[in-house]
Design an enzyme around this catalytic site. Structure first.
Site, PDB file in Angstrom:
ATOM      1  CG  HIS A  30      -2.027   1.146   1.070  1.00 33.58           C
ATOM      2  ND1 HIS A  30      -2.008   2.255   1.475  1.00 33.58           N
ATOM      3  CD2 HIS A  30      -3.272   0.600   0.707  1.00 33.58           C
ATOM      4  CE1 HIS A  30      -3.207   2.940   1.250  1.00 33.58           C
ATOM      5  NE2 HIS A  30      -4.016   1.927   0.866  1.00 33.58           N
ATOM      6  CG  ASP A  33      -8.305  -4.216  -2.848  1.00 33.59           C
ATOM      7  OD1 ASP A  33      -7.545  -3.268  -2.897  1.00 33.59           O
ATOM      8  OD2 ASP A  33      -9.642  -4.189  -2.623  1.00 33.59           O
TER       9      ASP A  33
END
Ligand code: SDX
Length: 435
Positions: free
Chosen positions: A311, A369
């Protein structure tokens, strides 16, 4: 809008043999910022930050992320508390208005959203133009953008009343359009919303009810769906939110701005990662093939990346991933799915990756996700619908950020510059003289 304070802090930049001072602003929490808006005017140079890794594009009061500590706050409230104790429409109210609603405010907001869940009947004819096998995200880009063609009475962004109607309409109609995209894809009749159902139950019913039998809501799955919406509702200035802000800065109507956000979210590096992560887990297939894929993820010459990992901001565990994993277990248990091979692969992959030097050094952790795909697949959604569900949830974040930008008196059209390394000026050569 100004809550930023300088506290007489400033920063000096030396360009050549000249020093330039720029104010430093402090927020309530998080890193300070250097206001370099006058840099080009004073020093004739631009900053350069492709991907905006060190650039604050705006001031905002909506969402705060501490990537090192793995903290996510919506208007100051930790995501863990909102997901545990609240519901999605309460979170929508919080993101839009800045405070948790009173019982009266909550009842009024739920009423207003519920009574905007139907779409113009001609929208169903609009869908007929798509191929049945069109990706539902393509359908969402088209149908959400088309809302501007049906709701002309809420496209004037200078009118606060129209801005609020458009916001309510977007939050209310996204689940209906998403369910229609799913039904169209599977060739089943559209199901109208029912006003006596809560947001998540209404959505699941519009997806899974069929005319041949009574739909029986499953409160555990509806609660899981509602929590998944909360987890995906907003996330500071991510790529799709920045797209919505930039689109809105030109004065484009909110339906067009949200359609732009949906288009950006579709990318596998962003919201499309939930679809890509599930496909990756399927490709790995079994626990014993994990080392092969870990090796590929570390290979500079191999474009393969572990989808659902890493991320831009979180350099610690994404707090949403933890909550997604918990929701995943709840859903699998409710559905009596004892051993899901994809979950086995995901859990083992996470364990191995979190102990691998490469992932530790690069601070790569599971993100939101990673577990969402397994959960959504177990709930019956096809992989192609995963990012659509992300878009349904993120619509309130996009709208709240768009609203904040439009209502910011210092707002102006976003227009970045560049470092030009192309051809210098040269004269046109007629084609007869080109070899
Ligand atoms: C979302 O921004 C948001 O807030 C987004 C989001 C939201 O709620 O809006 O949180 C939702 O988009 C979550 C992210 C979903 N994407 C994925 O899971 C796709 C896989 N992840 C990567 O593509 C990547 O981690 C990004 C895109 C998420 C972040 O990329 P960055 O910040 O640009 O970091 P990077 O690509 O520069 O990576 C840093 C290093 C690189 O190695 P070096 O070049 O330094 O040697 O880490 C490596 C990368 O190669 N790396 C990975 C990796 N992610 C980064 N290596 C293997 N597998 C990965 N997943």
């Amino acid at each position: 809008m100004d809550a930023k304070t300088t506290n007489n802090k400033s920063s000096t930049l030396t360009v050549g043999n000249k020093n330039y001072d720029f104010p430093v602003y402090e927020g309530t929490i998080g890193p300070d910022v250097v206001d370099i808006s006058k840099l080009y005017g004073q020093a004739g140079i631009f900053t350069y930050d492709p991907g905006f890794t060190s650039t604050a594009s705006c001031e905002s009061k909506i969402t705060y992320i501490d990537g090192d500590e793995g903290i996510l706050l919506y208007r100051g409230y930790p995501i863990e508390q909102l997901a545990e104790h609240g519901d999605f429409l309460e979170t929508c109210y919080l993101l839009l208005y800045g405070e948790l609603p009173t019982p009266t405010q909550k009842a009024d907001f739920d009423y207003r959203v519920t009574r905007h869940t139907m779409v113009h009947e001609q929208m169903s004819r609009f869908f007929q133009g798509f191929r049945r096998d069109a990706h539902p995200m393509a359908v969402m880009c088209g149908s959400v953008g088309a809302l501007a063609a049906f709701y002309h009475d809420s496209t004037d962004i200078s009118d606060p009343q129209q801005r609020m109607i458009a916001s309510i309409r977007m939050i209310a109609k996204m689940p209906t359009l998403a369910a229609m995209a799913y039904k169209y894809n599977v060739g089943q009749p559209f199901v109208y919303p029912k006003n006596d159902l809560d947001y998540a139950t209404n959505f699941l019913r519009m997806c899974y009810a069929v005319p041949c039998e009574e739909y029986k809501p499953n409160p555990v799955l509806a609660r899981a769906m509602d929590r998944i919406f909360i987890l995906h509702a907003d996330h500071e200035q991510n790529a799709s939110t920045s797209t919505v802000r930039l689109s809105g800065s030109s004065g484009a109507n909110p339906f067009a701005c949200i359609a732009a956000g949906i288009a950006c979210l579709w990318g596998p590096a962003h919201g499309g990662a939930n679809e890509a992560a599930l496909k990756m887990l399927g490709e790995i297939g079994s626990v014993d093939r994990i080392p092969e894929f870990i090796k590929r993820a570390k290979d500079k010459n191999d474009p393969f990346r572990l989808m659902g990992f890493g991320h831009r901001v979180y350099k610690n565990y994404d707090p949403r991933a933890r909550l997604m994993q918990k929701t995943c277990h709840e859903v699998l248990s409710e559905l009596g799915i004892k051993d899901d091979p994809l979950l086995d692969v995901a859990m083992e992959l996470e364990k191995i990756a979190l102990h691998d030097d490469y992932f530790i050094e690069k601070k790569l952790y599971p993100n939101v996700d990673f577990y969402s795909g397994i959960t959504l697949k177990a709930m019956g959604f096809p992989v192609s619908m995963f990012t659509v569900l992300f878009a349904v949830a993120r619509t309130v974040g996009w709208i709240a950020q768009w609203k904040e930008m439009i209502e910011d008196p210092s707002q102006k059209i976003g227009r970045p510059r560049q470092l030009y390394t192309g051809a210098t000026q040269r004269d046109y050569a007629p084609i007869s003289r080109r070899k």
